[in-house]
Design an enzyme around this catalytic site. Structure first.
Site, PDB file in Angstrom:
ATOM      1  N   GLY A  48       1.102  -1.181   0.263  1.00 43.51           N
ATOM      2  CA  GLY A  48       0.103   0.213   0.039  1.00 43.51           C
ATOM      3  C   GLY A  48       0.723   1.112   0.089  1.00 43.51           C
ATOM      4  CG  ASN A  49      -0.528   4.640  -1.491  1.00 40.74           C
ATOM      5  OD1 ASN A  49      -0.929   5.680  -0.865  1.00 40.74           O
ATOM      6  ND2 ASN A  49      -1.058   3.971  -2.403  1.00 40.74           N
TER       7      ASN A  49
END
Ligand code: C5P
Length: 248
Positions: free
Chosen positions: A29-30
């Site tokens: 993810g980020n």
């Protein structure tokens, strides 16, 4: 008060960051919080727009007056954005979309082994923003949009492509850059076929998860607009000013 200059406009905003499953419990993810996308949705509602917000992994409460679709993966975000775009006037891709995803998703949790861990092979995700630009280019017959990129004032574009069925008249992208911000941004604006590209510098506490932002908005066929450091609502309003101008 805000101008009611988006009344009757159907606007799609994507927000947050996509997650790509590695196995049932892990993902890539980020750090996107969704704050900028939510500020865009709130301010667009306040300016009279009919807003669909596609939120990827955002923990913020739904903004009043917007229709919210929650997604996790890039595939889900793509499906929701493309579907909503069919009858939208404007699409703003504020979400941080994962460029890559694991080539294969494990059905069961990956276990610690005695030896070295298995490498995770990645594969490319589709570029949703570029896809929207390409779709518009195709459906409007190509030439019109190429000519639009050359107009000297921010105003020629939206109406020229408004006749194209099922494609947004105004496409807005976001780009986080750590270096050569303007040069990279201009290239990206052209490559992705969008009308506006909001370029912000990231890193060192800038942008991610903070209530403030600073950016340069690149305009196809026009001069860049600098938005000084301030609340994300201010940047959102600057974007809507430019969007409204393209319909004027
Ligand atoms: O190429 P880059 O990821 O820097 O471009 C950022 C812009 O493109 C953002 O507006 C983002 O939402 C969009 N994007 C996308 N699909 C991807 C990657 C980025 O729509 N796979």
């Amino acid at each position: 008060g805000r101008p009611r200059d988006l009344v009757g406009r159907k606007i799609v905003v994507s927000a947050g960051g996509t997650r790509e499953a590695i196995d049932p419990v892990r993902y890539i993810g980020n750090r996107s919080s969704g704050l900028q996308g939510y500020a865009l949705a709130r301010t667009a509602v306040a300016r009279g727009a009919e807003v669909t917000l596609v939120a990827a992994n955002v923990t913020l409460p739904d903004p009043a007056g917007a229709a919210v679709t929650r997604v996790q993966s890039t595939a889900e975000l793509r499906e929701a954005v493309l579907a909503a775009s069919e009858d939208a006037d404007v699409v703003v891709m504020a979400a941080a979309v994962a460029d890559f995803r694991p080539a294969a998703r494990h059905d069961t949790k990956i276990k610690k082994t005695d030896g070295e861990p298995e490498p995770i092979r990645l594969t490319k995700n589709p570029d949703i923003l570029a896809e929207l630009g390409e779709r518009r280019r195709q459906r409007s017959g190509g030439a019109a949009v190429v000519a639009v990129a050359d107009v000297a004032v921010p105003g020629g574009s939206a109406m020229d492509v408004a006749g194209a069925k099922g494609v947004p008249a105004v496409i807005v992208g976001f780009a986080a850059e750590t270096h050569d911000v303007l040069a990279n941004g201009q290239a990206k604006l052209a490559r992705k076929g969008c009308d506006l590209l909001v370029v912000n510098q990231v890193g060192e506490g800038l942008a991610f998860g903070t209530p403030d932002n600073a950016a340069t908005v690149l305009v196809a066929g026009g001069d860049p607009v600098e938005v000084p450091f301030g609340p994300k609502e201010d940047l959102a309003d600057a974007v809507w000013d430019l969007v409204a101008a393209r319909f004027a």
